[in-house]
Write a protein that holds these residues in place. Structure first.
Motif, PDB file in Angstrom:
ATOM      1  N   ILE A  85      -6.226  -3.813   1.304  1.00  0.00           N
ATOM      2  CA  ILE A  85      -5.318  -3.348   0.242  1.00  0.00           C
ATOM      3  C   ILE A  85      -6.177  -2.753  -0.876  1.00  0.00           C
ATOM      4  O   ILE A  85      -6.970  -3.462  -1.498  1.00  0.00           O
ATOM      5  N   ILE A 114       0.867  -1.189   0.000  1.00  0.00           N
ATOM      6  CA  ILE A 114       0.000   0.000   0.000  1.00  0.00           C
ATOM      7  C   ILE A 114       0.904   1.240   0.000  1.00  0.00           C
ATOM      8  O   ILE A 114       1.215   1.803   1.060  1.00  0.00           O
ATOM      9  N   LEU A 161      -8.817   2.909   4.806  1.00  0.00           N
ATOM     10  CA  LEU A 161      -8.447   1.561   4.360  1.00  0.00           C
ATOM     11  C   LEU A 161      -9.239   0.498   5.129  1.00  0.00           C
ATOM     12  O   LEU A 161      -8.810  -0.657   5.240  1.00  0.00           O
TER      13      LEU A 161
END
Ligand SMILES: Cc1cc2nc3c(=O)[nH]c(=O)nc-3n(C[C@H](O)[C@H](O)[C@H](O)COP(=O)(O)OP(=O)(O)OC[C@H]3O[C@@H](n4cnc5c(N)ncnc54)[C@H](O)[C@@H]3O)c2cc1C
Ligand code: FES
Ligand code: FES
Lengths: 158, 255
Positions: free
Chosen positions: B163, B84, B125
């Motif tokens: 991700i 990431i 995220l």
């Protein structure tokens, strides 16, 4: 509490309160006054030392947390007769005026070499110096000193 | 700093037992928030429990998530979270090099400073925050200024970041403290977008109008200034404006 600190290659048995900061033990208990306290609010970098080769703020670390690691202070780098190449470069480039920030600046320079190697650019050095404050020089000669000191370490190691 | 008993447990069970042993206790991670707070006597714990011996550091990709141990230092996330890139770049912009050599992910998430960087990444995220006793969704974890879902004595062990296809963080950093005056993390999760804002309000929050606008390909919204922070650095209107600017910068920098 009793602790053993490995400083500049030598083991020191120290009895100090658990709340002792590493910089306090270095300066007040062991008389290693080359490491400075410039702010005490974790911002100026005058207190930088190496912990297993990695630069850290010794004012924001308990002495007890440094047990088991190899601690390097400015006293452990060179001698008065034979300075470490990074120290010599500060002298040659006039990278200091009052010298208060210098021990931390030298350690920050060594941290840059650890992470980026010996060929540093002035722009990179200026960026990486975020955690070091100098009230005298205006930084230009400090940047020159670190670039030159890093390059000299390449030759010194070869 | 007032003196305390320092405990250095080697297991989670020993750490939580030490926490429950009586008096005011605090866990010590990188110490780069806690030690300054103790120096100024904002915190005066009777017992300090060092998490360094618990083996909680490391970065492990696992299918759709990147798991990062609570004791992983900012410098190691900056250098190791290549799955990431937006998260790695965020970690590389925290404080200064020496702060990044000590400060940890878990400490930042547990502390939930309203101007900290990691909470924005955790929210955008869609992170899972794993502890010694539970798994929290980031959406439920951050509960406003310095407040989280953690119970007394609960220890964060690792954090799993989804991700994304692409993501980026843009921060307008305070030039002295380096914390975010405003920071915006944007993540493209393929079928959805998440936008998280730090620094602007009393705690990190999702910007739903921005998420909807990006998904629909419409004009980007302006954040109302009503509930935003006002301090000597920036008033609410300026912070609202900066949110829009940081949103655009993050969208332009998606990786
Ligand atoms: C000069 C300076 C500049 C900084 N700049 C920034 C910046 O730009 N952006 C930013 O986001 N941050 C910044 N910080 C904060 C830094 O990132 C801290 O390291 C971080 O917020 C706290 O992490 P720590 O590991 O040091 O935690 P500690 O200080 O050890 O702990 C913080 C709190 O979290 C608790 N805690 C720690 N670990 C756990 C765990 N695993 N489970 C449960 N509770 C836990 C502790 O008990 C304590 O209450 C800066 C700090 C300094 C000193
Ligand atoms: S004395 Fe440690 S950072 Fe200033
Ligand atoms: S030379 Fe005086 S503070 Fe840097």
């Amino acid at each position: 509490m009793d602790m053993t600190l490995n400083i500049n290659g030598q083991a020191h048995d120290v009895a100090a309160p658990a709340a002792s900061l590493l910089v306090e033990v270095l300066r007040d208990t062991l008389g290693l006054t080359g490491t400075h306290i410039g702010c005490d609010t974790s911002q100026c970098g005058a207190c930088h030392v190496l912990l297993d080769g990695v630069a850290v703020k010794s004012c924001t670390l308990l002495a007890a947390q440094a047990q088991g690691a190899a601690i390097t202070t400015i006293e452990g780098l060179g001698t008065a007769e034979t300075l470490h190449p990074m120290q010599q470069a500060f002298r040659d480039a006039h990278g200091l005026q009052c010298g208060f920030c210098t021990p931390g600046m030298v350690m920050a320079g060594l941290e840059m070499v650890r992470r980026h190697g010996t060929r540093l650019t002035p722009a990179l050095v200026a960026h990486e110096l975020e955690g070091n404050l100098c009230r005298c020089t205006g930084y230009l000669n400090i940047v020159k000193a670190i670039v030159a000191g890093a390059a000299a370490m390449e030759t010194a190691d070869a | 700093m007032r003196d305390f008993d320092l405990v250095r447990p080697a297991s989670l069970a020993a750490a939580t037992a030490a926490f429950a042993a009586g008096g005011e206790a605090a866990y010590l991670a990188g110490g780069h928030t806690l030690i300054p707070a103790m120096k100024s006597r904002l915190r005066m714990p009777d017992a300090l429990i060092d998490l360094a011996g618990l083996d909680l550091a490391g970065i492990v990709p696992d299918g759709k998530r990147l798991w990062i141990g609570a004791m992983t230092r900012h410098a190691d996330v900056a250098g190791g979270a290549s799955a990431i890139p937006g998260l790695a770049a965020l970690a590389g912009g925290i404080g200064d090099p020496q702060v990044r050599n000590r400060g940890t992910l878990g400490g930042s998430i547990a502390n939930n400073d309203p101007a900290a960087d990691y909470p924005a990444a955790a929210l955008a995220l869609d992170a899972l925050i794993e502890t010694d006793r539970a798994t929290h969704k980031a959406d439920d974890f951050f509960q406003g200024m310095f407040t989280t879902a953690l119970a007394d004595g609960e220890i964060i062990t690792r954090i799993g970041f989804a991700i994304p296809q692409r993501s980026a963080y843009a921060k307008f950093r305070h030039p002295a403290s380096r914390y975010a005056v405003v920071g915006v993390y944007v993540a493209d999760h393929g079928n959805s977008w998440r936008v998280a804002v730090t620094g602007a309000g009393p705690g990190v929050f999702r910007w739903a109008e921005a998420e909807a606008a990006i998904a629909a390909g419409g004009a980007l919204p302006t954040l109302p200034a009503d509930d935003l922070n006002s301090d000597i650095h920036a008033g609410p209107e300026y912070r609202a404006h900066l949110c829009g600017v940081m949103l655009k910068q993050a969208l332009a920098g998606l990786v």
